[in-house]
Write a protein that holds these residues in place. Structure first.
Motif, PDB file in Angstrom:
ATOM      1  N   LEU A  13       0.943  -1.245   0.059  1.00 39.14           N
ATOM      2  CA  LEU A  13       0.059   0.091  -0.040  1.00 39.14           C
ATOM      3  C   LEU A  13       0.987   1.278   0.054  1.00 39.14           C
ATOM      4  N   PRO A  14       0.336   2.436  -0.449  1.00 41.25           N
ATOM      5  CA  PRO A  14       1.190   3.590  -0.624  1.00 41.25           C
ATOM      6  C   PRO A  14       1.233   4.104   0.989  1.00 41.25           C
ATOM      7  N   ALA A  15       2.219   5.056   1.162  1.00 41.58           N
ATOM      8  CA  ALA A  15       2.472   5.348   2.375  1.00 41.58           C
ATOM      9  C   ALA A  15       1.140   6.242   3.015  1.00 41.58           C
ATOM     10  N   THR A  16       0.618   6.929   2.168  1.00 40.35           N
ATOM     11  CA  THR A  16      -0.454   7.739   2.588  1.00 40.35           C
ATOM     12  C   THR A  16      -1.627   6.897   3.039  1.00 40.35           C
ATOM     13  N   SER A  17      -1.603   5.662   2.717  1.00 36.98           N
ATOM     14  CA  SER A  17      -2.677   4.469   3.427  1.00 36.98           C
ATOM     15  C   SER A  17      -2.392   4.270   4.504  1.00 36.98           C
ATOM     16  N   TRP A  18      -0.992   3.938   4.675  1.00 40.63           N
ATOM     17  CA  TRP A  18      -0.631   3.724   6.082  1.00 40.63           C
ATOM     18  C   TRP A  18      -0.704   4.875   7.073  1.00 40.63           C
ATOM     19  N   ALA A  19      -0.710   5.849   6.754  1.00 37.31           N
ATOM     20  CA  ALA A  19      -0.789   7.261   7.480  1.00 37.31           C
ATOM     21  C   ALA A  19      -2.200   7.258   7.773  1.00 37.31           C
ATOM     22  N   VAL A  20      -3.161   6.990   6.834  1.00 39.75           N
ATOM     23  CA  VAL A  20      -4.535   6.970   7.372  1.00 39.75           C
ATOM     24  C   VAL A  20      -5.012   6.084   8.285  1.00 39.75           C
ATOM     25  N   LEU A  21      -4.376   4.678   7.931  1.00 46.91           N
ATOM     26  CA  LEU A  21      -4.684   3.545   8.637  1.00 46.91           C
ATOM     27  C   LEU A  21      -4.128   3.804  10.223  1.00 46.91           C
ATOM     28  N   GLY A  22      -2.804   4.276  10.289  1.00 46.97           N
ATOM     29  CA  GLY A  22      -2.229   4.795  11.673  1.00 46.97           C
ATOM     30  C   GLY A  22      -3.287   5.748  12.302  1.00 46.97           C
ATOM     31  N   LEU A  23      -3.963   6.635  11.632  1.00 48.14           N
ATOM     32  CA  LEU A  23      -4.849   7.202  12.401  1.00 48.14           C
ATOM     33  C   LEU A  23      -5.933   6.523  13.245  1.00 48.14           C
ATOM     34  N   LEU A  24      -6.466   5.191  12.511  1.00 48.66           N
ATOM     35  CA  LEU A  24      -7.338   4.640  13.136  1.00 48.66           C
ATOM     36  C   LEU A  24      -6.847   3.712  14.178  1.00 48.66           C
ATOM     37  N   SER A  25      -5.526   3.750  14.153  1.00 45.73           N
ATOM     38  CA  SER A  25      -4.750   2.566  15.161  1.00 45.73           C
ATOM     39  C   SER A  25      -4.661   2.983  16.568  1.00 45.73           C
ATOM     40  N   PHE A  26      -5.261   4.114  16.872  1.00 42.94           N
ATOM     41  CA  PHE A  26      -5.151   4.664  18.288  1.00 42.94           C
ATOM     42  C   PHE A  26      -6.366   3.921  18.986  1.00 42.94           C
ATOM     43  N   GLY A  27      -7.478   3.449  18.254  1.00 44.45           N
ATOM     44  CA  GLY A  27      -8.610   2.725  18.718  1.00 44.45           C
ATOM     45  C   GLY A  27      -9.896   3.195  18.583  1.00 44.45           C
TER      46      GLY A  27
END
Length: 212
Positions: A13-27
């Motif tokens: 996945l592109p880095a931008t996808s990981w950045a958005v998924l990271g926003l969701l990773s805080f629960g």
């Protein structure tokens, strides 16, 4: 192996996808608007400031990949339902694998004001000072924004590491501000030195003329 993601495996996945998924990773369960707000108040200071269309595009991509789920909820006010997203176990494992094992791209510095300073021999001195002063003021504005966002993030227990990035951003923009001030002082010193040299040359030429 965790939730379908092999140890060390990083899905493409592109880095931008990981950045958005990271926003969701805080629960938290977040809407696209929430993601945009948190991105602007954290990622935008050091990595990426996405548009709403980019946010929603990435959320759809993540849901299609099985890394996020969504549902419609009734709004607190207004008439339209809103869609909120939550990370899945597979998504949490995937973003963890990416953060831990994917190559880290070195930062690429594209410093517009410094490029203009490099071309200062083509500009009027006042224009160079104007550019550096504008950059100095912009850096101070972003430093203040980072400080304010850090103060607010401090109330979020899950945001301990994002708080560190905001602290870094505050220090970074303070350094940019101070560097601009230093460059302005360097220009002033260089101009004074040039004036002295020009005056000395003129005095010498006048003495030489008088000796003839």
């Amino acid at each position: 192996m965790a939730d379908g993601v092999d140890d060390g495996a990083v899905p493409g996945l592109p880095a931008t996808s990981w950045a958005v998924l990271g926003l969701l990773s805080f629960g938290r369960e977040l809407s696209g608007y929430d993601c945009k707000k948190w991105a602007d108040r954290s990622l935008g200071l050091f990595y990426w400031s996405p548009s709403f269309s980019q946010i929603y595009s990435e959320l759809r991509r993540l849901e299609a990949a099985g890394y996020a789920t969504s549902r419609l909820v009734a709004p607190e006010s207004g008439s339209r339902d809103k869609r909120v997203y939550r990370i899945t176990g597979e998504g949490l494992a995937a973003v963890g694998a990416w953060a831990g094992t994917a190559p880290v791209d070195p930062p690429v510095l594209k410093h517009g004001p410094l490029l203009r300073l490099w071309l200062g021999h083509l500009l009027e001195p006042d224009r160079v000072r104007e550019i550096l002063t504008g950059h100095r003021d912009h850096a101070e504005t972003l430093r203040g924004r980072a400080a304010a966002d850090a103060a607010e993030a401090g109330a979020e227990e899950a945001w301990a590491y994002p708080l560190l990035t905001l602290t870094w951003a505050e220090r970074y923009y303070a350094a940019e501000r101070d560097l601009a001030d230093a460059m302005l002082a360097d220009i002033e010193r260089a101009e004074r030195a040039e004036t002295v040299v020009t005056t000395e040359k003129a005095d010498k030429a006048e003495r030489d003329e008088g000796e003839r």
